[in-house]
Design a protein around this motif. Sequence first.
Motif, PDB file in Angstrom:
ATOM      1  N   GLN A  27     -40.006 -41.233  35.465  1.00 42.82           N
ATOM      2  CA  GLN A  27     -40.824 -40.617  34.345  1.00 42.82           C
ATOM      3  C   GLN A  27     -42.271 -41.283  34.235  1.00 42.82           C
ATOM      4  O   GLN A  27     -42.832 -41.532  33.230  1.00 42.82           O
ATOM      5  N   HIS A  28     -42.941 -41.923  35.277  1.00 42.96           N
ATOM      6  CA  HIS A  28     -44.372 -42.257  35.326  1.00 42.96           C
ATOM      7  C   HIS A  28     -44.199 -43.566  34.326  1.00 42.96           C
ATOM      8  O   HIS A  28     -44.750 -43.702  33.286  1.00 42.96           O
ATOM      9  N   MET A  29     -43.430 -44.513  34.560  1.00 39.84           N
ATOM     10  CA  MET A  29     -43.132 -45.550  33.795  1.00 39.84           C
ATOM     11  C   MET A  29     -43.507 -47.031  34.709  1.00 39.84           C
ATOM     12  O   MET A  29     -43.265 -47.952  33.913  1.00 39.84           O
ATOM     13  N   ALA A  30     -44.207 -46.686  35.815  1.00 37.11           N
ATOM     14  CA  ALA A  30     -44.312 -47.937  36.583  1.00 37.11           C
ATOM     15  C   ALA A  30     -45.309 -49.100  35.548  1.00 37.11           C
ATOM     16  O   ALA A  30     -45.203 -50.150  35.878  1.00 37.11           O
ATOM     17  N   PHE A  31     -46.390 -48.539  35.024  1.00 35.52           N
ATOM     18  CA  PHE A  31     -47.244 -49.419  34.298  1.00 35.52           C
ATOM     19  C   PHE A  31     -46.592 -50.027  32.850  1.00 35.52           C
ATOM     20  O   PHE A  31     -47.008 -50.714  32.276  1.00 35.52           O
ATOM     21  N   TYR A  32     -45.235 -49.583  32.585  1.00 35.57           N
ATOM     22  CA  TYR A  32     -44.920 -49.594  31.186  1.00 35.57           C
ATOM     23  C   TYR A  32     -44.182 -50.946  30.867  1.00 35.57           C
ATOM     24  O   TYR A  32     -42.779 -51.041  31.207  1.00 35.57           O
ATOM     25  N   ASN A  84     -58.295 -51.794  32.745  1.00 39.53           N
ATOM     26  CA  ASN A  84     -58.150 -52.528  34.022  1.00 39.53           C
ATOM     27  C   ASN A  84     -56.986 -53.648  33.829  1.00 39.53           C
ATOM     28  O   ASN A  84     -57.207 -54.807  34.177  1.00 39.53           O
ATOM     29  N   TYR A  85     -55.956 -53.180  33.060  1.00 38.00           N
ATOM     30  CA  TYR A  85     -54.945 -53.902  33.191  1.00 38.00           C
ATOM     31  C   TYR A  85     -54.426 -54.567  34.462  1.00 38.00           C
ATOM     32  O   TYR A  85     -54.382 -53.663  35.636  1.00 38.00           O
ATOM     33  N   PRO A  86     -53.452 -55.695  34.427  1.00 34.03           N
ATOM     34  CA  PRO A  86     -53.207 -56.106  35.495  1.00 34.03           C
ATOM     35  C   PRO A  86     -52.124 -55.271  36.465  1.00 34.03           C
ATOM     36  O   PRO A  86     -51.367 -54.405  35.955  1.00 34.03           O
ATOM     37  N   SER A 135     -48.499 -43.556  42.123  1.00 34.16           N
ATOM     38  CA  SER A 135     -49.988 -43.478  41.726  1.00 34.16           C
ATOM     39  C   SER A 135     -50.203 -42.182  41.028  1.00 34.16           C
ATOM     40  O   SER A 135     -50.357 -42.128  40.024  1.00 34.16           O
ATOM     41  N   ARG A 136     -50.336 -41.078  41.944  1.00 35.64           N
ATOM     42  CA  ARG A 136     -50.416 -39.603  41.090  1.00 35.64           C
ATOM     43  C   ARG A 136     -49.762 -38.811  42.042  1.00 35.64           C
ATOM     44  O   ARG A 136     -49.908 -38.576  43.427  1.00 35.64           O
ATOM     45  N   GLY A 137     -49.017 -37.887  41.424  1.00 38.00           N
ATOM     46  CA  GLY A 137     -48.426 -36.801  41.915  1.00 38.00           C
ATOM     47  C   GLY A 137     -49.345 -35.894  42.887  1.00 38.00           C
ATOM     48  O   GLY A 137     -48.534 -35.381  43.893  1.00 38.00           O
ATOM     49  N   ARG A 177     -56.833 -45.602  27.951  1.00 40.10           N
ATOM     50  CA  ARG A 177     -56.262 -46.798  28.301  1.00 40.10           C
ATOM     51  C   ARG A 177     -55.247 -46.835  29.608  1.00 40.10           C
ATOM     52  O   ARG A 177     -54.310 -47.534  29.478  1.00 40.10           O
ATOM     53  N   THR A 178     -55.778 -45.965  30.427  1.00 44.97           N
ATOM     54  CA  THR A 178     -55.263 -45.928  31.789  1.00 44.97           C
ATOM     55  C   THR A 178     -56.285 -46.444  32.840  1.00 44.97           C
ATOM     56  O   THR A 178     -57.312 -46.434  32.628  1.00 44.97           O
ATOM     57  N   VAL A 179     -55.451 -46.764  33.873  1.00 46.14           N
ATOM     58  CA  VAL A 179     -56.445 -46.985  35.075  1.00 46.14           C
ATOM     59  C   VAL A 179     -57.070 -45.866  35.769  1.00 46.14           C
ATOM     60  O   VAL A 179     -58.365 -45.735  35.960  1.00 46.14           O
ATOM     61  N   GLY A 180     -55.946 -45.185  36.124  1.00 43.01           N
ATOM     62  CA  GLY A 180     -56.518 -43.660  36.740  1.00 43.01           C
ATOM     63  C   GLY A 180     -57.394 -42.747  35.767  1.00 43.01           C
ATOM     64  O   GLY A 180     -57.223 -42.867  34.482  1.00 43.01           O
ATOM     65  N   TYR A 181     -58.394 -42.085  36.267  1.00 47.33           N
ATOM     66  CA  TYR A 181     -59.335 -41.436  35.199  1.00 47.33           C
ATOM     67  C   TYR A 181     -59.504 -39.815  35.673  1.00 47.33           C
ATOM     68  O   TYR A 181     -60.408 -39.596  35.364  1.00 47.33           O
ATOM     69  N   SER A 195     -52.351 -55.293  27.197  1.00 49.24           N
ATOM     70  CA  SER A 195     -53.754 -55.197  27.759  1.00 49.24           C
ATOM     71  C   SER A 195     -54.218 -53.679  27.712  1.00 49.24           C
ATOM     72  O   SER A 195     -55.612 -53.614  27.728  1.00 49.24           O
ATOM     73  N   MET A 196     -53.516 -52.679  27.908  1.00 48.95           N
ATOM     74  CA  MET A 196     -54.141 -51.313  27.600  1.00 48.95           C
ATOM     75  C   MET A 196     -54.902 -51.085  26.442  1.00 48.95           C
ATOM     76  O   MET A 196     -55.835 -50.693  26.398  1.00 48.95           O
ATOM     77  N   VAL A 197     -54.226 -51.774  25.254  1.00 51.15           N
ATOM     78  CA  VAL A 197     -54.643 -51.324  23.947  1.00 51.15           C
ATOM     79  C   VAL A 197     -55.896 -52.477  24.067  1.00 51.15           C
ATOM     80  O   VAL A 197     -57.034 -51.918  23.288  1.00 51.15           O
TER      81      VAL A 197
HETATM   82  C1  COI Z   1     -52.697 -45.403  34.896  1.00 52.98           C
HETATM   83  O1  COI Z   1     -53.002 -46.449  34.260  1.00 52.98           O
HETATM   84  O2  COI Z   1     -53.602 -44.835  35.472  1.00 52.98           O
HETATM   85  C2  COI Z   1     -51.317 -44.894  34.632  1.00 52.98           C
HETATM   86  O3  COI Z   1     -50.771 -44.018  35.609  1.00 52.98           O
HETATM   87  C3  COI Z   1     -50.430 -45.039  33.320  1.00 52.98           C
HETATM   88  C4  COI Z   1     -50.245 -43.906  32.753  1.00 52.98           C
HETATM   89  C5  COI Z   1     -50.025 -44.217  31.003  1.00 52.98           C
HETATM   90  C6  COI Z   1     -50.979 -42.633  32.586  1.00 52.98           C
END
Ligand code: COI
Length: 328
Positions: free
Chosen positions: A292-297, A98-100, A231-233, A75-79, A304-306
Motif C-alpha cells: 500500500q505505497h509504503m516503501a518510503f515508510y 529529499n529524504y534518503p 515509483s508511481r503506478g 513532504r514527498t519526493v515525487g511531485y 526527514s520528511m517532516v
Molecule cells: C514520495 O515521497 O514520492 C512517496 O512516494 C511517498 C508517499 C508518502 C507519497
Amino acid sequence: MKIKMYEVREDEKKAIERVAEELGADVSISSNILTPQEAESLRGIDGVSILGRTTVNKELLDGLKKAGVGYVSTRTVGYNHMDVAYAAEVGIRLCNANYPPYGVAEFTIMLMLLALRKYKPAMWRQGVNDYSLSGLQGREIRNMTVGVMGTGKIGRAVIKDLGGFGCRILAYDPYPAEDLKNTVEYVDGDTLLRTSDIITLHIPLMESTRHMINREAIAKMKTGVVIINASRGELTDIEALTEGIETEKIGALAMDVFEDENGIYHESRINDIIRNRKMAYIRQFPNVVLTQHMAFYTDANTDSMVECGIRGIVEMKEKGSCASELHP
Ligand code: COI
C-alpha cells in the motif's frame, strides 16, 4: 512564521514538535487532506505542507493565493500531484522533500525477493497449516540480470544494495551517471527490456513516462520477466500488465503503487466497496504482490520528511530559496 501541515500522521507529531522548535516556526497540524474549500480558512498562514494525497491544482492554488499563502511544501519526493507551472504563474513557491533513498531501495529488494521466492502463496498456505512445497520453488537473484530503469538517488541505492547479490546489473537512464559506469552496464531502454530477468522502475512520473510500461514494452521483455514498481503506478498500463500476467509473459509482478490509488492507499477501507476493478482483479493472482505505497515508510524517512516539509518553507521565506525548490 506560521505553517499549517496537512495529512499529518500520529508518527510525525514528535518530529514536527522538534523541528518547529528548532526553526522557531509556529506549526499547526491537521490529519485531513487540504482541499480548495479549506483554503479560505488559511488567512495569516505563510505556508502549508502536504503529503501525496492532496492535489495541488489550479483551484487550490487560486484559493491559497487569495488567502495570502505564499509557500507549499510536499513532504514527498515525487511531485506529480502539484501543478508546478501554474504555481509559478500565480507566484506561489513550491518545494519537495529529499529524504534518503535507503528505505525505498531496501523495500524494492524485499519486493524482488517476495516475488522470486513466491512468498505470497507460501504465506497463504502457512495460514491454513499447509506446509507443502509444491509450486513454491524460487529463483536466486545471483543468477539473474536485473535491469534498473532510472539511476537517480533511489535507482543508485538499489544498485548498491544489489551489489551484494552478485547479479548482472543493467541500467537505463537518459542521463547516465559517470561514477556508476564501473558498477553497471548502461544500455538503451530497449536492450534493458529485452535482456533483463527483473525490471525495476525508479523513474519519476511525467507526461513522457506515463504508461511507459505498456503492451509494446512488455512484448519486448523476456517470457517470465519479474516487474517491480515502487515509483508511481501511472508508469505502467495496468491493462497491459494484467494481460501479461494472464498470458504468463510476466512471471511475477510486485507493486507498491497503483494507478488511481488515491482514496484507497493510506486509508482503512475495510468496510467499504472499493471501486477499482483493475486492482481487485489483479490482486488475486498468486504471483502478484501489491503493497500500500509504503516503501518510503521508515522511522528515518518520517523524520526527514517532516524536516524537509518545515525547513523548506522556512528557508524559501527567510533565505529566499531552499535546496529542493521546484521550478517549471
Ligand atoms: C514520495 O515521497 O514520492 C512517496 O512516494 C511517498 C508517499 C508518502 C507519497
